[in-house]
Design an enzyme around this catalytic site. Structure first.
Site, PDB file in Angstrom:
ATOM      1  N   GLY A 373       0.826  -1.199   0.000  1.00  0.00           N
ATOM      2  CA  GLY A 373       0.000   0.000   0.000  1.00  0.00           C
ATOM      3  C   GLY A 373       0.857   1.244   0.000  1.00  0.00           C
ATOM      4  N   GLY A 375       0.499   5.718   0.406  1.00  0.00           N
ATOM      5  CA  GLY A 375      -0.303   6.909   0.605  1.00  0.00           C
ATOM      6  C   GLY A 375       0.539   8.153   0.441  1.00  0.00           C
ATOM      7  N   ALA A 376      -0.046   9.295   0.802  1.00  0.00           N
ATOM      8  CA  ALA A 376       0.653  10.563   0.615  1.00  0.00           C
ATOM      9  C   ALA A 376       1.864  10.690   1.521  1.00  0.00           C
ATOM     10  CB  ALA A 376      -0.305  11.715   0.866  1.00  0.00           C
ATOM     11  N   SER A 377       1.798  10.120   2.716  1.00  0.00           N
ATOM     12  CA  SER A 377       2.881  10.326   3.675  1.00  0.00           C
ATOM     13  C   SER A 377       3.620   9.061   4.063  1.00  0.00           C
ATOM     14  CB  SER A 377       2.332  10.977   4.952  1.00  0.00           C
ATOM     15  OG  SER A 377       1.392  10.116   5.580  1.00  0.00           O
ATOM     16  N   ALA A 378       3.185   7.899   3.561  1.00  0.00           N
ATOM     17  CA  ALA A 378       3.819   6.656   4.002  1.00  0.00           C
ATOM     18  C   ALA A 378       3.629   5.560   2.966  1.00  0.00           C
ATOM     19  CB  ALA A 378       3.246   6.215   5.346  1.00  0.00           C
ATOM     20  N   THR A 379       4.519   4.578   3.046  1.00  0.00           N
ATOM     21  CA  THR A 379       4.433   3.375   2.225  1.00  0.00           C
ATOM     22  C   THR A 379       4.326   2.179   3.157  1.00  0.00           C
ATOM     23  OG1 THR A 379       5.792   4.381   0.498  1.00  0.00           O
ATOM     24  CG2 THR A 379       5.585   1.986   0.452  1.00  0.00           C
ATOM     25  N   VAL A 380       3.457   1.241   2.825  1.00  0.00           N
ATOM     26  CA  VAL A 380       3.227   0.084   3.687  1.00  0.00           C
ATOM     27  C   VAL A 380       3.839  -1.158   3.047  1.00  0.00           C
ATOM     28  CG1 VAL A 380       1.512  -1.330   4.860  1.00  0.00           C
ATOM     29  CG2 VAL A 380       1.096   1.123   4.541  1.00  0.00           C
ATOM     30  N   LYS A 394       4.584   0.370   8.257  1.00  0.00           N
ATOM     31  CA  LYS A 394       4.232   1.651   7.642  1.00  0.00           C
ATOM     32  C   LYS A 394       5.430   2.587   7.764  1.00  0.00           C
ATOM     33  CE  LYS A 394       0.485   5.070   7.649  1.00  0.00           C
ATOM     34  NZ  LYS A 394      -0.807   5.436   8.282  1.00  0.00           N
ATOM     35  N   ASP A 500     -10.652  10.470   8.697  1.00  0.00           N
ATOM     36  CA  ASP A 500     -10.320   9.912   7.379  1.00  0.00           C
ATOM     37  C   ASP A 500     -10.950   8.533   7.210  1.00  0.00           C
ATOM     38  OD1 ASP A 500      -9.236  10.075   4.871  1.00  0.00           O
ATOM     39  OD2 ASP A 500      -7.222   9.481   5.457  1.00  0.00           O
TER      40      ASP A 500
END
EC number: 2.7.11.1
Length: 691
Positions: A373, A375-380, A394, A500
């Site tokens: 996954g 997102g704007a501020s992190a990668t999972v 994360k 969110d």
């Protein structure tokens, strides 16, 4: 260190039961039944008592005498059971259920309690101060303790709790019994269910007064037992009465079963009718030992200990012949109290700090192939940590923090560690902050996000089948998210506004149960805080899920989360995105269906009308009222659940779509916006707020 030497008499009871079991194959003869009792354990009124009653306050006129018992008792199944396949390091999953009661001696406080025990060394005891009769920490063991003695030095939360121990008398997690609706000191008969899934790396415990298994476990702990068990282990129960405490710890009906590594989940056993057998097997075999040693797919059942007196006579004769006095010495000292153990004691297992080396090892150096996954501020990343099991890591990107106007790592870390323990929330397992790297570690949920299931595009590969969530699964997911939000809004010590709530942040476990995650935007308030006193923030979230009043005022509230929840409900029912590729707004679309009296036309075509029409309409109406443009018309999430379940009347919706009314906090006039479509995106976050 002082060393104490004790002697135990071990009674090997071989019970030859000549009973007819109609539920078993006629070709099968029940094997020799065998339990081993240690120390104070004895048969009592068709049950097994692990401990004996002992005087607590001896008379002052009576000279002190040598204790008649050790205060420790154990009952173990005589044959060791295979738990580990060394060649693959694969651990067997298992499940068991049993009934028990704890009865205090007259005028005495309760003893230590008892534990369901899996141990590599049947003869290992920690004698100092009882400790439930658990093995020496040098041995491998797993125990689920039912503790009735408060020992704060060793991390007990109170004198009435359930805990999980792994090769230590310090529990890795524990929970107060009273808060979960049962009392270990009530003297009543209770049922317990314990399950471990090797696939999920999860131990779960249920306790109740009924023989019907409760819906929710009282304790659930993520742990990988592959490094904690030996190839063969002994299974049974252990208990102790220490100091002035004295109680009978009674175990009655007991069933135990292991499953192969291929089993994805613990399968519920049907209630069996062979109530009179002490140990019986569900497999046909002429060799009783083979049943208990041949690998993962065997089944051992220890059921009702309701044994007729006449059936014990052969066993008693065998006892006279076989009883031997086995004297052995055990070296044990004080408990080893390390700084790590101290830091992990308490109500629940607190997430621990992990080194960057551990994080990199878990993710194969943040390998791109491990990304699940972004997102704007992190990668999972998906990974594996030996002490935890499968995890989701994360990893935060500091370059994007200025765009967020906050440190998302700090926000999520403080929220997760301070408040969140709920079955419908993604569980926090650990964290890392080293140099420029920051990461949070969560439980890994194999089915990914809800959004992936609702909006997955057909594959070009015709052999790849798209999994369509059934209507029953969808309702269960909606109720799971609702349970999580109710917990955040009303049941936490301080109110948490998620800010969110969306299908991308709703994860699904192996059984498609919903778990809400991603608390990077969460706000925390006192329950007593007035909405008017809350500071405005720059609206943050995702287009399509944001409440209109939040977009214009910047003040988040419980009702802004309710709006997002309403959009999620509509998304789950319809299979449509909040804002389609063509710019169509889901909320607008549903109002169009409502105005024409064809609200069921919005149902997901992938369901192929395989749903209850009345229930579908009810859930759609709940989604619409939760996403009402007027925040005062939105129900609490708890009330929305009652409507979905048919426990409350349907919401009253106007015949036509209501106007959007925005009441600025410092202005007398109000803004009225008619429902528009297309580029203006009514009731949505203005495009200028987000790229």
């Amino acid at each position: 260190m002082n060393h104490h030497h004790y002697s135990l008499v071990i009674f090997h009871l071989i019970l030859f039961l000549s009973l007819d079991f109609p539920t078993l194959s006629h070709r099968f003869s029940p094997p020799l039944q065998n339990l081993t009792l240690y120390g104070d354990a004895f048969f009592r009124d068709r049950t097994i008592s692990l401990t004996q009653q002992q005087p607590c306050f001896p008379s002052v006129t009576t000279p002190p005498s040598k204790p008649s018992s050790s205060g420790i008792g154990r009952a173990l199944y005589v044959y060791p059971i295979k738990f580990l396949e060394p060649s693959t390091n694969t651990t067997a999953s298992f499940s068991c259920r049993f009934s028990f009661s704890i009865i205090a001696s007259p005028s005495c406080p309760f003893g230590d309690g008892f534990a369901f025990l899996i141990t590599s060394n049947a003869d290992s005891f920690v004698f100092s101060n009882g400790f439930l009769g658990l093995p020496n920490p040098d041995d491998s063991f797993i125990a689920v303790e039912f503790d009735t003695r408060f020992d704060p030095v060793h991390g007990d939360i109170n004198d009435n709790h359930v805990g999980i121990d792994v090769s230590s008398i310090f529990s890795v997690s524990s929970v107060d019994a009273i808060s979960k609706g049962f009392d270990l000191k009530s003297g009543k008969k209770m049922m317990a269910w314990i399950e471990y899934s090797d696939v999920l790396k999860l131990i779960r415990v249920w306790v109740g007064y009924s023989r019907v298994k409760p819906t929710s476990p009282v304790l659930s702990t993520q742990i990988d037992l592959s490094g904690k068990v030996k190839e063969y282990m002994h299974v049974g129960f252990s208990a102790s009465n220490a100091g002035i405490g004295s109680a009978l710890h009674i175990v009655e009906r007991w069933k135990f079963r292991t499953f192969g590594s291929h089993s994805d989940a613990i399968q519920e056993e049907e209630e069996e009718k062979d109530e009179e057998c002490l140990v019986c097997s569900g497999e046909v075999s002429e060799n009783p030992k083979e049943i208990h040693r041949k690998g993962f797919n065997f089944r051992v059942t220890v059921v009702g200990l309701k044994i007729p007196v006449w059936s014990l006579l052969p066993g008693l004769a065998a006892i006279v012949i076989l009883v031997a006095f086995i004297v052995f010495s055990l070296i044990c000292g004080k408990k080893r109290i390390s700084e790590e153990a101290d830091s992990n004691s308490g109500l629940v297992r607190m997430p621990g700090r992990l080194s960057l080396a551990e994080i990199k090892s878990a993710t194969s150096g943040f390998n791109e192939n491990a990304i699940v996954g972004q997102g704007a501020s992190a990668t999972v990343y998906r990974g594996s940590i030996p002490s935890i099991g499968s995890v989701a890591v994360k990893r935060f990107d500091r370059e994007h923090w200025p765009q967020c106007n906050r440190n998302p790592f700090t926000t999520e870390f403080t929220t997760m560690t301070g408040y969140l323990r709920h079955k419908n929330l993604v569980q926090f397992q650990g964290w890392c902050s080293e140099g420029t790297e920051t990461a949070l570690v969560f439980e890994y949920l194999p089915n990914g996000s809800l959004s992936e299931f609702l909006h997955k595009k057909p594959s070009s590969d015709p052999s790849e089948e798209i999994i369509v969530l059934s209507w029953k699964q969808r309702v269960n997911i909606i109720l799971g998210v609702a349970s999580a939000l109710t917990y955040l809004h009303e049941e936490c010590e301080r109110q948490i506004i998620h800010r969110d709530v969306k299908t991308c942040n709703i994860m699904l476990d192996a059984e498609f149960n919903a778990k809400l995650g991603d608390f990077g935007l969460a706000e925390i308030y006192e329950h007593s805080a007035l909405l008017a006193g809350r500071a405005a923030t720059l609206p943050a979230g995702t287009m399509g899920y944001l409440a209109p009043e939040y977009v214009y005022t910047g003040v988040p509230s419980e009702k802004t989360d309710v709006y997002s929840f309403g959009v999620v409900v509509l998304e789950v029912c319809t299979g449509r995105r909040p804002v389609g590729d063509d710019g169509a707004v889901l909320v607008d679309l549903m109002w169009s269906h409502w105005e024409t009296g064809k609200v069921l036309d919005g149902a997901d075509i992938m369901l192929r009308e395989e749903f209850d029409a009345e229930e579908m309409e009810r859930v759609l109406m709940v989604g619409m009222v939760c996403a009402h443009p007027d925040s005062e018309k939105r129900p609490r999430v708890k009330d929305a659940v009652r409507i979905i379940r048919g426990e409350a009347p349907l919401p009253v919706l106007p015949a036509r779509r209501p106007l959007l009314r925005i009441r600025p906090a410092n202005e007398a006039e109000e803004m009225i916006v008619d429902g528009l479509v297309g580029e203006d995106l009514p009731w949505m976050t203005p495009k200028s707020h987000f790229s």
